[in-house]
Design a protein around this motif. Sequence first.
Motif, PDB file in Angstrom:
ATOM      1  N   THR A 102      32.459  76.023  -9.384  1.00 18.33           N
ATOM      2  CA  THR A 102      31.466  76.046 -10.468  1.00 18.33           C
ATOM      3  C   THR A 102      30.321  76.989 -10.129  1.00 18.33           C
ATOM      4  OG1 THR A 102      31.997  73.746 -11.020  1.00 18.33           O
ATOM      5  CG2 THR A 102      29.898  74.616 -11.832  1.00 18.33           C
ATOM      6  N   ALA A 103      29.819  76.901  -8.897  1.00 15.51           N
ATOM      7  CA  ALA A 103      28.689  77.737  -8.492  1.00 15.51           C
ATOM      8  C   ALA A 103      29.058  79.218  -8.436  1.00 15.51           C
ATOM      9  CB  ALA A 103      28.171  77.278  -7.124  1.00 15.51           C
ATOM     10  N   LEU A 104      30.273  79.510  -8.001  1.00 14.72           N
ATOM     11  CA  LEU A 104      30.668  80.901  -7.777  1.00 14.72           C
ATOM     12  C   LEU A 104      31.161  81.605  -9.039  1.00 14.72           C
ATOM     13  CD1 LEU A 104      32.576  80.452  -4.396  1.00 14.72           C
ATOM     14  CD2 LEU A 104      30.395  81.646  -4.720  1.00 14.72           C
ATOM     15  N   PHE A 105      31.790  80.860  -9.930  1.00 16.26           N
ATOM     16  CA  PHE A 105      32.519  81.520 -11.013  1.00 16.26           C
ATOM     17  C   PHE A 105      32.071  81.139 -12.417  1.00 16.26           C
ATOM     18  CE2 PHE A 105      35.565  81.014  -7.407  1.00 16.26           C
ATOM     19  CZ  PHE A 105      35.516  82.346  -6.998  1.00 16.26           C
ATOM     20  N   LEU A 106      31.162  80.178 -12.557  1.00 15.58           N
ATOM     21  CA  LEU A 106      30.649  79.845 -13.888  1.00 15.58           C
ATOM     22  C   LEU A 106      29.226  80.390 -14.009  1.00 15.58           C
ATOM     23  CD1 LEU A 106      31.793  76.184 -14.680  1.00 15.58           C
ATOM     24  CD2 LEU A 106      32.743  78.340 -15.509  1.00 15.58           C
ATOM     25  N   PRO A 107      29.012  81.364 -14.846  1.00 18.81           N
ATOM     26  CA  PRO A 107      27.683  81.990 -14.958  1.00 18.81           C
ATOM     27  C   PRO A 107      26.721  81.142 -15.791  1.00 18.81           C
ATOM     28  CG  PRO A 107      29.213  83.026 -16.484  1.00 18.81           C
ATOM     29  CD  PRO A 107      30.007  82.011 -15.729  1.00 18.81           C
ATOM     30  N   LEU A 108      26.347  79.975 -15.255  1.00 18.82           N
ATOM     31  CA  LEU A 108      25.455  79.087 -15.993  1.00 18.82           C
ATOM     32  C   LEU A 108      24.004  79.466 -15.694  1.00 18.82           C
ATOM     33  CD1 LEU A 108      27.268  75.681 -15.401  1.00 18.82           C
ATOM     34  CD2 LEU A 108      27.216  77.023 -17.493  1.00 18.82           C
ATOM     35  N   PRO A 109      23.157  79.390 -16.683  1.00 20.73           N
ATOM     36  CA  PRO A 109      21.765  79.808 -16.481  1.00 20.73           C
ATOM     37  C   PRO A 109      20.910  78.710 -15.842  1.00 20.73           C
ATOM     38  CG  PRO A 109      22.110  79.142 -18.757  1.00 20.73           C
ATOM     39  CD  PRO A 109      23.443  79.054 -18.082  1.00 20.73           C
ATOM     40  N   GLY A 110      19.896  79.135 -15.099  1.00 20.02           N
ATOM     41  CA  GLY A 110      18.805  78.296 -14.622  1.00 20.02           C
ATOM     42  C   GLY A 110      19.171  76.906 -14.174  1.00 20.02           C
ATOM     43  N   ILE A 111      18.527  75.920 -14.811  1.00 21.70           N
ATOM     44  CA  ILE A 111      18.623  74.528 -14.376  1.00 21.70           C
ATOM     45  C   ILE A 111      19.966  73.884 -14.718  1.00 21.70           C
ATOM     46  CG2 ILE A 111      16.129  74.187 -14.528  1.00 21.70           C
ATOM     47  CD1 ILE A 111      16.614  72.782 -17.213  1.00 21.70           C
ATOM     48  N   LEU A 112      20.823  74.565 -15.452  1.00 22.47           N
ATOM     49  CA  LEU A 112      22.101  73.968 -15.829  1.00 22.47           C
ATOM     50  C   LEU A 112      23.116  73.981 -14.689  1.00 22.47           C
ATOM     51  CD1 LEU A 112      22.632  75.388 -19.438  1.00 22.47           C
ATOM     52  CD2 LEU A 112      21.756  73.141 -18.757  1.00 22.47           C
ATOM     53  N   LEU A 113      22.957  74.875 -13.717  1.00 20.04           N
ATOM     54  CA  LEU A 113      23.988  75.054 -12.702  1.00 20.04           C
ATOM     55  C   LEU A 113      24.099  73.845 -11.771  1.00 20.04           C
ATOM     56  CD1 LEU A 113      26.168  76.760 -11.444  1.00 20.04           C
ATOM     57  CD2 LEU A 113      24.426  77.909 -10.065  1.00 20.04           C
ATOM     58  N   LEU A 114      22.989  73.349 -11.260  1.00 22.45           N
ATOM     59  CA  LEU A 114      23.062  72.228 -10.314  1.00 22.45           C
ATOM     60  C   LEU A 114      23.669  70.972 -10.940  1.00 22.45           C
ATOM     61  CD1 LEU A 114      19.823  72.534  -8.143  1.00 22.45           C
ATOM     62  CD2 LEU A 114      22.191  72.584  -7.355  1.00 22.45           C
ATOM     63  N   PRO A 115      23.249  70.568 -12.159  1.00 23.14           N
ATOM     64  CA  PRO A 115      23.942  69.424 -12.773  1.00 23.14           C
ATOM     65  C   PRO A 115      25.442  69.667 -12.927  1.00 23.14           C
ATOM     66  CG  PRO A 115      21.909  69.872 -13.944  1.00 23.14           C
ATOM     67  CD  PRO A 115      22.104  70.997 -12.977  1.00 23.14           C
ATOM     68  N   ALA A 116      25.834  70.891 -13.286  1.00 19.80           N
ATOM     69  CA  ALA A 116      27.255  71.195 -13.448  1.00 19.80           C
ATOM     70  C   ALA A 116      27.976  71.112 -12.105  1.00 19.80           C
ATOM     71  CB  ALA A 116      27.418  72.597 -14.041  1.00 19.80           C
ATOM     72  N   ILE A 117      27.322  71.543 -11.032  1.00 16.83           N
ATOM     73  CA  ILE A 117      27.917  71.462  -9.698  1.00 16.83           C
ATOM     74  C   ILE A 117      28.234  70.013  -9.352  1.00 16.83           C
ATOM     75  CG2 ILE A 117      27.339  71.638  -7.232  1.00 16.83           C
ATOM     76  CD1 ILE A 117      26.002  74.322  -7.860  1.00 16.83           C
ATOM     77  N   PHE A 118      27.294  69.113  -9.600  1.00 15.68           N
ATOM     78  CA  PHE A 118      27.520  67.707  -9.258  1.00 15.68           C
ATOM     79  C   PHE A 118      28.530  67.051 -10.183  1.00 15.68           C
ATOM     80  CE2 PHE A 118      23.684  68.146  -6.719  1.00 15.68           C
ATOM     81  CZ  PHE A 118      24.001  67.342  -5.632  1.00 15.68           C
TER      82      PHE A 118
END
Length: 360
Positions: A102-118
């Motif tokens: 998720t962190a490496l290949f999903l280009p999520l903006p700003g604060i959305l990335l960490l929730p998506a990682i978990f």
Amino acid sequence: MRFTALSAPSAARAAWVTLAAVAVALLLCALIFVFYGVSPGTVYGTMLRGTLGDSTGLAEVARRTIPLLLIGSGLALAFRAQFFNIGAEGQLLLGAVFAAGTALFLPLPGILLLPAIFIMGAVGGGLWAGIAAWLRRLNVNEILSTLMLNYIAVAVVTYLIAGPWKGKEVRGYIYTDLFPENGFLAVIPGTQVHWPTLVLGVAGALALQWVLSRSTFGYALRVVGENPGAARYAGLSAGRVATTVALITGGMAGLAGAGEVAGIHHRLLEAGQLSLGYGFTAVIVAWLARGNPALCLVTAPVMAIILAGGDLLKIDLNMPFRVVDVFSGVILLCLISSEVFIRNRVTWGSGRAAGRKANG
């Protein structure tokens, strides 16, 4: 000596038998240290001073408490339902894989990335445990399936970091590229304690305790675990309960994996660097808690002290690398052996005298 079965062992009895089992384990380990040529007082003193008596040691204890708390509270729930998940190590690794992807290949903006990682970490761990739950429906023992899935998880991690996910700047060791900075989890300054995951672990343990003791699903889980015959009579599906519990406990392990890669490493590494045997040590955490997720708030730090203290023994006293495994193995053996004393009353004597004493 005779054993008389108890219909309903009390919580107090389970508590003092557990404490006695831990005390016996520490005495047995002390004997091992004596044979090795090191004073038990020196060993235990070094462990306590280097962990509880030192700020750096306390930070190490907290760092190791995080995955043990997340995994242990999930396993406590699983063991209560008689779903013996020995695969949390692999579930942690798959959680780390999904989180890293998720962190490496999903280009999520700003604060959305960490929730998506978990979220994706929990999905990865839950799906890996779900395989064992599905196999259980086919009469495959979950102890064997979860244990074997650990080795497959290690192979998956190795394949990814040595193949399609291999970092562009790799030299010697194999790993992926670094996560983007918005995928870095906050830590307590000067430590590797990723406090958001610690907060998540505390909240998760308390939430699972509520589910176990206050919810309809928790009631069904307890019935299936304590009396499968009564559960069938009441129309409760043991398979459905086992599947749900597997997804929950795997999801908790997956959260631990997500926390490790987002909070400490910031990339996917080899399995031995991602987890220091947390999935196996968490079995002891859950067993000490006697099926109560909230008690993992106490038992997880206890085992974290042993893990962090074990590193000190290797460095300060030049003891073998596997000294922590000795601690863990002896404690688990004593805990398993103590079950007979929780479920039975011990009476002394022989023949009719012992029988009269037991009946009296």
